[in-house]
Design an enzyme around this catalytic site. Structure first.
Site, PDB file in Angstrom:
ATOM      1  N   HIS A 161      28.468  31.369 -60.093  1.00  7.34           N
ATOM      2  CA  HIS A 161      28.568  30.872 -61.469  1.00  7.34           C
ATOM      3  C   HIS A 161      29.904  30.175 -61.723  1.00  7.34           C
ATOM      4  CE1 HIS A 161      25.464  34.138 -62.115  1.00  7.34           C
ATOM      5  NE2 HIS A 161      24.854  33.004 -62.391  1.00  7.34           N
ATOM      6  N   ILE A 162      30.983  30.766 -61.228  1.00  6.12           N
ATOM      7  CA  ILE A 162      32.296  30.147 -61.459  1.00  6.12           C
ATOM      8  C   ILE A 162      32.504  28.983 -60.488  1.00  6.12           C
ATOM      9  CG2 ILE A 162      34.801  30.505 -61.426  1.00  6.12           C
ATOM     10  CD1 ILE A 162      34.250  33.434 -62.246  1.00  6.12           C
ATOM     11  N   ASP A 264      45.901  35.129 -59.781  1.00  3.32           N
ATOM     12  CA  ASP A 264      45.613  35.807 -61.058  1.00  3.32           C
ATOM     13  C   ASP A 264      45.279  37.279 -60.853  1.00  3.32           C
ATOM     14  OD1 ASP A 264      45.069  35.747 -63.924  1.00  3.32           O
ATOM     15  OD2 ASP A 264      42.937  35.883 -63.429  1.00  3.32           O
ATOM     16  N   GLU A 269      47.390  46.255 -59.697  1.00  8.58           N
ATOM     17  CA  GLU A 269      47.716  45.645 -60.991  1.00  8.58           C
ATOM     18  C   GLU A 269      48.199  46.726 -61.955  1.00  8.58           C
ATOM     19  OE1 GLU A 269      44.257  43.431 -62.279  1.00  8.58           O
ATOM     20  OE2 GLU A 269      44.313  42.130 -60.506  1.00  8.58           O
ATOM     21  N   HIS A 292      46.001  38.555 -64.454  1.00  7.62           N
ATOM     22  CA  HIS A 292      44.542  38.766 -64.493  1.00  7.62           C
ATOM     23  C   HIS A 292      43.973  38.333 -65.848  1.00  7.62           C
ATOM     24  CE1 HIS A 292      41.033  41.358 -62.768  1.00  7.62           C
ATOM     25  NE2 HIS A 292      40.578  40.347 -63.513  1.00  7.62           N
ATOM     26  N   GLY A 294      42.156  35.298 -66.076  1.00  4.92           N
ATOM     27  CA  GLY A 294      41.181  34.221 -65.840  1.00  4.92           C
ATOM     28  C   GLY A 294      40.087  34.204 -66.892  1.00  4.92           C
ATOM     29  N   GLY A 295      39.630  35.378 -67.281  1.00  5.01           N
ATOM     30  CA  GLY A 295      38.531  35.455 -68.259  1.00  5.01           C
ATOM     31  C   GLY A 295      39.024  35.802 -69.650  1.00  5.01           C
TER      32      GLY A 295
HETATM   33  N1  LIG Z   1      40.206  36.506 -62.806  1.00  2.00           N
HETATM   34  C1  LIG Z   1      39.335  36.895 -63.706  1.00  2.00           C
HETATM   35  O1  LIG Z   1      39.684  37.207 -64.842  1.00  2.00           O
HETATM   36  C2  LIG Z   1      37.892  36.911 -63.344  1.00  2.00           C
HETATM   37  C3  LIG Z   1      37.499  37.174 -62.069  1.00  2.00           C
HETATM   38  N2  LIG Z   1      36.166  37.179 -61.732  1.00  2.00           N
HETATM   39  C4  LIG Z   1      35.803  37.426 -60.341  1.00  2.00           C
HETATM   40  O2  LIG Z   1      35.117  36.294 -59.853  1.00  2.00           O
HETATM   41  C5  LIG Z   1      34.035  36.715 -59.047  1.00  2.00           C
HETATM   42  C6  LIG Z   1      32.987  35.639 -58.953  1.00  2.00           C
HETATM   43  O3  LIG Z   1      32.369  35.478 -60.218  1.00  2.00           O
HETATM   44  P1  LIG Z   1      31.004  34.668 -60.359  1.00  2.00           P
HETATM   45  O4  LIG Z   1      31.169  33.286 -59.849  1.00  2.00           O
HETATM   46  O5  LIG Z   1      30.547  34.825 -61.759  1.00  2.00           O
HETATM   47  O6  LIG Z   1      30.079  35.503 -59.381  1.00  2.00           O
HETATM   48  P2  LIG Z   1      28.722  35.028 -58.693  1.00  2.00           P
HETATM   49  O7  LIG Z   1      28.070  36.277 -58.246  1.00  2.00           O
HETATM   50  O8  LIG Z   1      27.981  34.096 -59.573  1.00  2.00           O
HETATM   51  O9  LIG Z   1      29.231  34.198 -57.414  1.00  2.00           O
HETATM   52  C7  LIG Z   1      29.821  34.786 -56.313  1.00  2.00           C
HETATM   53  C8  LIG Z   1      29.395  33.989 -55.099  1.00  2.00           C
HETATM   54  O10 LIG Z   1      30.071  34.496 -53.951  1.00  2.00           O
HETATM   55  C9  LIG Z   1      29.155  34.511 -52.879  1.00  2.00           C
HETATM   56  N3  LIG Z   1      29.613  35.473 -51.886  1.00  2.00           N
HETATM   57  C10 LIG Z   1      29.506  36.810 -51.882  1.00  2.00           C
HETATM   58  N4  LIG Z   1      30.043  37.337 -50.777  1.00  2.00           N
HETATM   59  C11 LIG Z   1      30.508  36.288 -50.060  1.00  2.00           C
HETATM   60  C12 LIG Z   1      31.159  36.185 -48.800  1.00  2.00           C
HETATM   61  N5  LIG Z   1      31.447  37.263 -48.075  1.00  2.00           N
HETATM   62  N6  LIG Z   1      31.482  34.954 -48.362  1.00  2.00           N
HETATM   63  C13 LIG Z   1      31.184  33.849 -49.074  1.00  2.00           C
HETATM   64  N7  LIG Z   1      30.552  33.899 -50.268  1.00  2.00           N
HETATM   65  C14 LIG Z   1      30.229  35.093 -50.759  1.00  2.00           C
HETATM   66  C15 LIG Z   1      27.849  34.888 -53.533  1.00  2.00           C
HETATM   67  O11 LIG Z   1      26.739  34.563 -52.717  1.00  2.00           O
HETATM   68  C16 LIG Z   1      27.904  34.084 -54.805  1.00  2.00           C
HETATM   69  O12 LIG Z   1      27.348  32.807 -54.678  1.00  2.00           O
HETATM   70  C17 LIG Z   1      33.583  38.005 -59.740  1.00  2.00           C
HETATM   71  O13 LIG Z   1      32.883  38.860 -58.859  1.00  2.00           O
HETATM   72  C18 LIG Z   1      34.886  38.620 -60.188  1.00  2.00           C
HETATM   73  O14 LIG Z   1      35.371  39.477 -59.184  1.00  2.00           O
HETATM   74  C19 LIG Z   1      35.206  36.928 -62.668  1.00  2.00           C
HETATM   75  C20 LIG Z   1      35.550  36.670 -63.960  1.00  2.00           C
HETATM   76  C21 LIG Z   1      36.917  36.706 -64.427  1.00  2.00           C
HETATM   77  O1  LIG Z   2      35.071  39.564 -65.369  1.00  2.00           O
HETATM   78  C1  LIG Z   2      35.763  39.961 -64.419  1.00  2.00           C
HETATM   79  O2  LIG Z   2      35.289  40.367 -63.350  1.00  2.00           O
HETATM   80  C2  LIG Z   2      37.211  39.929 -64.535  1.00  2.00           C
HETATM   81  O3  LIG Z   2      37.911  40.030 -63.559  1.00  2.00           O
HETATM   82  C3  LIG Z   2      37.809  39.855 -65.870  1.00  2.00           C
HETATM   83  O4  LIG Z   2      38.351  41.126 -66.054  1.00  2.00           O
HETATM   84  P1  LIG Z   2      38.992  41.574 -67.446  1.00  2.00           P
HETATM   85  O5  LIG Z   2      37.855  41.814 -68.400  1.00  2.00           O
HETATM   86  O6  LIG Z   2      39.854  40.464 -67.890  1.00  2.00           O
HETATM   87  O7  LIG Z   2      39.718  42.822 -67.122  1.00  2.00           O
END
Ligand SMILES: NC(=O)C1=CN([C@@H]2O[C@H](COP(=O)(O)OP(=O)(O)OC[C@H]3O[C@@H](n4cnc5c(N)ncnc54)[C@H](O)[C@@H]3O)[C@@H](O)[C@H]2O)C=CC1
Ligand SMILES: O=C(O)C(=O)COP(=O)(O)O
Length: 411
Positions: A161-162, A264, A269, A292, A294-295
């Site tokens: 998604h991201i 991030d 943390e 942290h 990002g969201g």
């Molecule tokens: N920094 C922040 O505040 C945030 C961090 N995140 C992190 O970002 C991650 C990704 O979010 P989305 O894109 O929404 O998740 P998503 O599930 O839509 O996409 C993750 C992708 O990674 C792929 N994947 C899984 N294991 C893999 C591997 N070993 N090698 C290559 N590709 C692999 C999956 O097939 C999928 O396409 C979340 O799981 C979360 O940990 C999410 C939101 C906020």
């Molecule tokens: O949505 C995620 O997985 C995030 O990493 C965001 O985390 P937070 O709600 O900002 O603690």
């Protein structure tokens, strides 16, 4: 407002880590009045104390709901991860305790994608170093090491998604986008599958990580992978701190192999804003460090609060588990005129028969029955027009069936 097997006023909702007020509002509007809110993650002893009295808990990425925490949470019947990642929750233990976990799989994705795009430009222009120099009274007006992103290659690891949103925005700025994912993914725009992680690392001017925390992604970017990146390339990590070997990254930056990074998320943390942050990357002017966030935009937090609270209220009031991440998913209609019995059990032969016997032996007609199982868990929902006393007795009999994990009645 549907009543539940005990008054809603007795259902304790615990919301941690500064979850948006929108969530508390949704619970309040649905008739829940016992809402306890904390603006940070709680230290373990306090967390355990709070969990003992909670029926529903909402957390973000910081709070660990491990087996020890779950063992304290005897009254808990639902968990909300008000974020995307659910790696901080022992999903299997929750499931075996009959507790569904809900999250917000999309609501903050745009916020992360926007940050990554902004940071890509900042890094390619060396803005953080230049800004730091100016703050210190320096002046280095020079094009050396500064580049447009147009025409450069962005490598996206984890094209979900991201990752896909980052790719679409990057292409709009004229970047070439390549990606690596373990699943077959539809390439958006002109993005191309890189062939392998190594190929992506070797070809990208900027590498951005968007994988979840799993055993396979743990330290997936270490010394060897960093060495494969182009000299002068940049690394962005807004996924999880465990994905990158942070010491190896610090070393690659210190040696000048990488020109910069934006990070991030960290292996460790701080628990809250009052705690100090430490990282081997601290003090490096060519590294954007963010706590942290990002969201963390008001838009995303508002949307997440609404989305996850609505899922929790729906489960609590109606029994629907649609989009639960660890549980058989059931979408249920309303149940006017009948009581709704929820029965969660270990999936073993004969349980359904015993549930049906409870009803047939009392002569109470079943108005509707819904069943979803996976190899480990069964979730049966039965609507039946019993009176309130009968419902209480039926529930006791249902609870005594071997393999039962949890029962509730929704009136
Ligand atoms: N920094 C922040 O505040 C945030 C961090 N995140 C992190 O970002 C991650 C990704 O979010 P989305 O894109 O929404 O998740 P998503 O599930 O839509 O996409 C993750 C992708 O990674 C792929 N994947 C899984 N294991 C893999 C591997 N070993 N090698 C290559 N590709 C692999 C999956 O097939 C999928 O396409 C979340 O799981 C979360 O940990 C999410 C939101 C906020
Ligand atoms: O949505 C995620 O997985 C995030 O990493 C965001 O985390 P937070 O709600 O900002 O603690």
């Amino acid at each position: 407002m549907s009543p539940t097997s005990f008054p809603k006023s007795d259902i304790r909702v615990l919301l941690l880590e500064g979850i948006s007020e929108t969530a508390a509002g949704i619970f309040a509007d649905a008739g829940y009045s016992d809402i306890r809110r904390f603006d940070k993650a709680l230290p373990v002893p306090e967390l355990h104390r709070e969990l003992r009295e909670a029926h529903i808990v909402g957390i973000r990425s910081r709070t660990r709901l491990d087996a020890a925490a779950m063992a304290e949470a005897r009254k808990l019947f639902a968990i909300g991860a008000f974020c995307i990642g659910t790696n901080q929750i022992d999903l299997a233990t929750a499931k075996h305790a009959g507790i569904p976990v809900f999250n917000a799989p999309y609501s903050n994705t745009r916020s992360v994608a926007e940050l990554v795009i902004a940071e890509s430009i900042m890094l390619m222009r060396g803005i953080v170093q230049k800004s730091a120099q100016c703050h210190r009274g320096g002046w280095s007006k020079s094009a050396a090491g500064s580049h447009e992103v147009r025409g450069k290659t962005l490598g996206i690891v984890g094209y979900g998604h991201i990752g896909t949103q980052v790719g679409v925005m990057a292409e709009a700025m004229g970047m070439h986008v390549i990606y690596h994912d373990i699943e077959t993914k539809l390439a958006l725009g002109n993005a191309r599958h890189a062939g392998s992680l190594d190929a992506l690392l070797a070809a990208s001017d900027i590498v951005t990580l968007h994988v979840p925390e799993t055993p396979a992604t743990r330290l997936m970017i270490g010394e060897a992978q960093l060495a494969r990146m182009k000299p002068g390339a940049h690394l962005l990590n807004a996924s999880r701190g465990t994905v990158v070997d942070i010491d190896a990254l610090a070393d690659a930056l210190a040696r000048g192999h990488l020109a910069g990074a934006a990070v991030d998320v960290f292996p460790v943390e701080p628990e809250g804003n009052a705690e100090a942050f430490a990282s081997p990357l601290c003090g490096m002017d060519n590294v954007i460090l963010t706590p942290h966030i990002g969201g963390s935009t008001l838009e995303a937090q508002d949307n997440i609060g609404a989305e996850v609270a609505a899922k929790l209220v729906r489960y609590s009031d109606n029994g629907s588990t649609l989009s639960a991440v660890n549980f058989p998913e059931v979408t249920l209609p309303g149940h006017q005129g009948s009581h709704r019995f929820l029965h969660i059990h270990r999936n073993a032969p004969g349980v359904l028969m015993k549930i049906n016997e409870v009803f047939s032996s009392t002569g109470i007609n079943i108005d509707g029955q819904y069943l979803r199982t996976d190899p480990e868990l069964g979730y049966v929902v039965i609507d039946a027009a019993s009176d309130r006393d009968q419902a209480g007795r039926l529930r006791e009999r249902l609870a005594s069936i071997d393999g039962t994990l949890r029962t509730r009645v929704l009136y």
